[in-house]
Design a protein around this motif. Structure first.
Motif, mmCIF file in Angstrom:
data_model
loop_
_atom_site.group_PDB
_atom_site.id
_atom_site.type_symbol
_atom_site.label_atom_id
_atom_site.label_comp_id
_atom_site.label_asym_id
_atom_site.label_seq_id
_atom_site.Cartn_x
_atom_site.Cartn_y
_atom_site.Cartn_z
ATOM 1 N N HIS A 60 17.111 52.631 92.933
ATOM 2 C CA HIS A 60 18.384 53.087 93.502
ATOM 3 C C HIS A 60 18.161 53.988 94.723
ATOM 4 O O HIS A 60 18.846 53.853 95.736
ATOM 5 N N VAL A 80 29.751 55.816 95.360
ATOM 6 C CA VAL A 80 29.362 55.826 93.943
ATOM 7 C C VAL A 80 28.734 54.480 93.592
ATOM 8 O O VAL A 80 29.264 53.432 93.973
ATOM 9 N N VAL A 81 27.603 54.531 92.916
ATOM 10 C CA VAL A 81 27.033 53.310 92.342
ATOM 11 C C VAL A 81 27.155 53.413 90.827
ATOM 12 O O VAL A 81 26.745 54.412 90.236
ATOM 13 N N ILE A 82 27.744 52.378 90.234
ATOM 14 C CA ILE A 82 27.914 52.343 88.780
ATOM 15 C C ILE A 82 26.856 51.431 88.172
ATOM 16 O O ILE A 82 26.850 50.225 88.385
ATOM 17 N N SER A 83 25.953 52.051 87.427
ATOM 18 C CA SER A 83 24.967 51.284 86.663
ATOM 19 C C SER A 83 25.434 51.356 85.208
ATOM 20 O O SER A 83 25.608 52.442 84.670
ATOM 21 N N PRO A 84 25.710 50.222 84.570
ATOM 22 C CA PRO A 84 26.386 50.235 83.257
ATOM 23 C C PRO A 84 25.467 50.649 82.097
ATOM 24 O O PRO A 84 25.237 49.873 81.191
ATOM 25 N N HIS A 85 25.003 51.885 82.122
ATOM 26 C CA HIS A 85 24.069 52.411 81.097
ATOM 27 C C HIS A 85 22.977 51.376 80.810
ATOM 28 O O HIS A 85 22.739 51.003 79.651
ATOM 29 N N ALA A 86 22.342 50.930 81.864
ATOM 30 C CA ALA A 86 21.396 49.821 81.753
ATOM 31 C C ALA A 86 20.036 50.162 82.341
ATOM 32 O O ALA A 86 19.166 49.307 82.432
ATOM 33 N N TRP A 133 32.064 46.054 83.766
ATOM 34 C CA TRP A 133 31.024 46.757 83.015
ATOM 35 C C TRP A 133 30.233 45.689 82.276
ATOM 36 O O TRP A 133 30.617 45.252 81.200
ATOM 37 N N ASP A 158 24.432 56.247 85.697
ATOM 38 C CA ASP A 158 24.090 55.277 84.652
ATOM 39 C C ASP A 158 24.814 55.621 83.359
ATOM 40 O O ASP A 158 24.877 54.816 82.444
ATOM 41 N N TYR A 196 35.934 55.686 90.117
ATOM 42 C CA TYR A 196 34.545 55.421 90.517
ATOM 43 C C TYR A 196 34.331 53.982 90.988
ATOM 44 O O TYR A 196 33.557 53.728 91.911
ATOM 45 N N TRP A 197 34.979 53.026 90.293
ATOM 46 C CA TRP A 197 34.713 51.605 90.568
ATOM 47 C C TRP A 197 34.803 51.261 92.051
ATOM 48 O O TRP A 197 34.010 50.474 92.551
ATOM 49 N N SER A 198 35.782 51.851 92.732
ATOM 50 C CA SER A 198 36.003 51.426 94.111
ATOM 51 C C SER A 198 35.528 52.458 95.136
ATOM 52 O O SER A 198 35.785 52.310 96.319
ATOM 53 N N MET A 199 34.817 53.487 94.677
ATOM 54 C CA MET A 199 34.374 54.506 95.629
ATOM 55 C C MET A 199 33.095 54.053 96.338
ATOM 56 O O MET A 199 32.130 53.628 95.704
ATOM 57 N N GLN A 213 29.978 45.906 89.999
ATOM 58 C CA GLN A 213 30.871 47.001 90.407
ATOM 59 C C GLN A 213 31.978 46.480 91.323
ATOM 60 O O GLN A 213 33.153 46.843 91.150
ATOM 61 N N PHE A 247 28.293 57.972 81.542
ATOM 62 C CA PHE A 247 29.657 58.394 81.845
ATOM 63 C C PHE A 247 30.241 59.121 80.642
ATOM 64 O O PHE A 247 29.789 58.930 79.518
ATOM 65 N N LEU A 271 32.894 52.465 81.090
ATOM 66 C CA LEU A 271 33.773 53.136 82.048
ATOM 67 C C LEU A 271 35.095 52.369 82.118
ATOM 68 O O LEU A 271 35.098 51.162 82.340
#
Lengths: 313, 313
Positions: free
Chosen positions: B103, B268-274, A123, B249, B262-265, A118, B251, B256
């Protein structure tokens, strides 16, 4: 009756105590100890009390340590004076067990990789995630904290092996072994988690041979005391791949010196002796202290969680 | 009998299948579909199958989807042809529940802060950690995965409220509510965790009013499907502080887009559908497929985990 706190509880906590005990003379200070000669009871995080303080505190009868470890306190001087020492054993079990599980799950479910991706706007689905489920954990010191860790690990389908001095049964352990026989059990463990206090027996207990007996992808967690293993031994084990990962909350020297190699090692997580921290900490400490103080005022001089000054815990 | 895989299992898995079913003609390909006209059974991750593929595959009687969601598949065409569709429902519950707990515990126990401090060579004990213990969780979709999440949360001392279409009882939920009544329960929840599939009812189910009803420090987790909430609504809720944190997870658009805010918020934690990824995945899928294939070969044409093509799950 005079009670001295050498740390500053929040105003709400101070008021709660003063309301609960209108006849007690409370003094809340930050490491300020000029009142020592007149205090009856001392409430401290422990590390700030010296042998000299004990000799000055002529009337002192009870020290309530709002922490678990007492190894930095002048135990001999306290013992000679017959001062009752009680701690907040058990207070750490919830935050510490949550921290242990947080670190284990984070590694198994690739959270460091996910956070880093992130940060780099990437991604990347190749997380290489695995599972905690089906692992085997060896828990050194299955007391209040260790058993709570065992309970949670079992909920995740982890087999738990407890390890204590005698090998006698402990809660939430599928199996037990003793400090003496640990070498035989290490090859089975995917996770080795220590929460043992610092005592004569546990100091430098883990040697090179112990790390060589571990699985190459094992995760070693030290959440007890930093002197369980000499730095050089753990460092070598991590560098030569005898063990896969270390998550360390305690160190031989704290704070960990800025030049220490651990800081930049990819297979080391440094938790700054913070695994027991919790916003609920002082609330819980007062939940132990208040009933004990009531007992003390009614001449029952045996607070719960009495520390055995001989054993050191 | 001809079976086509449109993904490539490891050699060991291929050999296992060939040994188990010597009379079956297996074809393992990577999205290569020239054999479609002759296949009886198709094994796929789902997303690569079009309506045209279905019409070409004249002999096709059974599609085994090695995934849970079928919403991108040509359901109508499959239904008209009377093709049995089965999935691997349940296969995701262990890795997904572990990801959700990873998480949540990471946030409560300050792991992002701890990792960042290490990157900066900083021994900083002011982690601000709190606990999962004592929280209340609202779980949207307490099916196989949601109940497993509920079971683990309960082990951590979390109160669980399940939320499904009818409000009917579900495992490991202390309480239930329905999609219709969710607004009344949101103010109680510290954690809102969605694992609902994408259906007509769940699409854009969460509106602005739902986020406004949440606690300002609540953690919202979407581990179901990205169309549960419109991007703009969630973004505003996070920006104006209606909700404290989002761990996502899934989007509306995957991957994304790199320019997405979202990337820099920080919240927010971005889990790449993983979150369902696991090294044990294909093993578990074959544990479902192999007995089903045995049944199929003995003329039992009702594989377990049959998908209701009407409902879409």
């Amino acid at each position: 009756m005079e009670v001295l706190f050498t740390f500053l509880p929040k105003t709400a906590h101070q008021e709660k105590l003063e309301k609960e005990f209108p006849d007690v003379d409370f003094h809340f200070t930050y490491k300020e100890k000029s009142r020592l000669p007149s205090v009856d009871i001392l409430v401290t995080y422990g590390e700030d009390i010296t042998e000299e303080d004990i000799s000055k505190a002529e009337k002192l009868k009870w020290i309530m340590v709002a922490s678990a470890g007492v190894e930095k306190m002048p135990l001999q001087a306290m013992k000679e004076r017959g001062i009752a020492v009680s701690n907040v054993k058990g207070i750490h079990k919830t935050p510490m067990a949550e921290s242990v599980l947080a670190h284990l799950l984070a590694l198994k479910r690739s959270l460091p990789f996910i956070y880093e991706s992130q940060q780099n706007n990437q991604w990347n689905r190749k997380t290489g995630s695995s599972e905690l489920f089906g692992s085997t954990a060896l828990i050194l010191g299955p007391g209040a904290i260790g058993s709570e860790i065992g309970r949670l690990l079992q909920a995740f389908g982890v087999r738990t092996i407890g390890c204590n001095r005698s090998g006698s049964a402990a809660d939430y352990m599928d199996e037990m072994t003793s400090f003496e026989d640990i070498l035989m059990k290490l090859p089975e463990a995917d996770l080795i988690i220590s929460v043992v206090p610092s005592t004569k027996e546990t100091k430098h207990m883990l040697k090179k041979e112990h790390f060589e007996a571990m699985k190459k992808d094992a995760i070693f967690m030290n959440f007890g005391r930093g002197d369980l293993v000499e730095d050089q031994i753990l460092l070598e084990a991590l560098e030569n791949g005898a063990v896969g990962y270390a998550v360390l909350d305690v160190f031989e020297q704290e704070p960990l010196p800025p030049e220490h190699p651990y800081w930049s090692m990819k297979n080391v997580v440094i938790s700054p002796h913070a695994s027991s921290h919790s916003k609920k900490y002082v609330d819980r400490a007062l939940d132990i202290f208040i009933p004990n103080l009531h007992k003390w005022l009614s001449e029952d001089l045996n607070p719960t969680n009495l520390v055995n000054l001989e054993k050191g815990y």
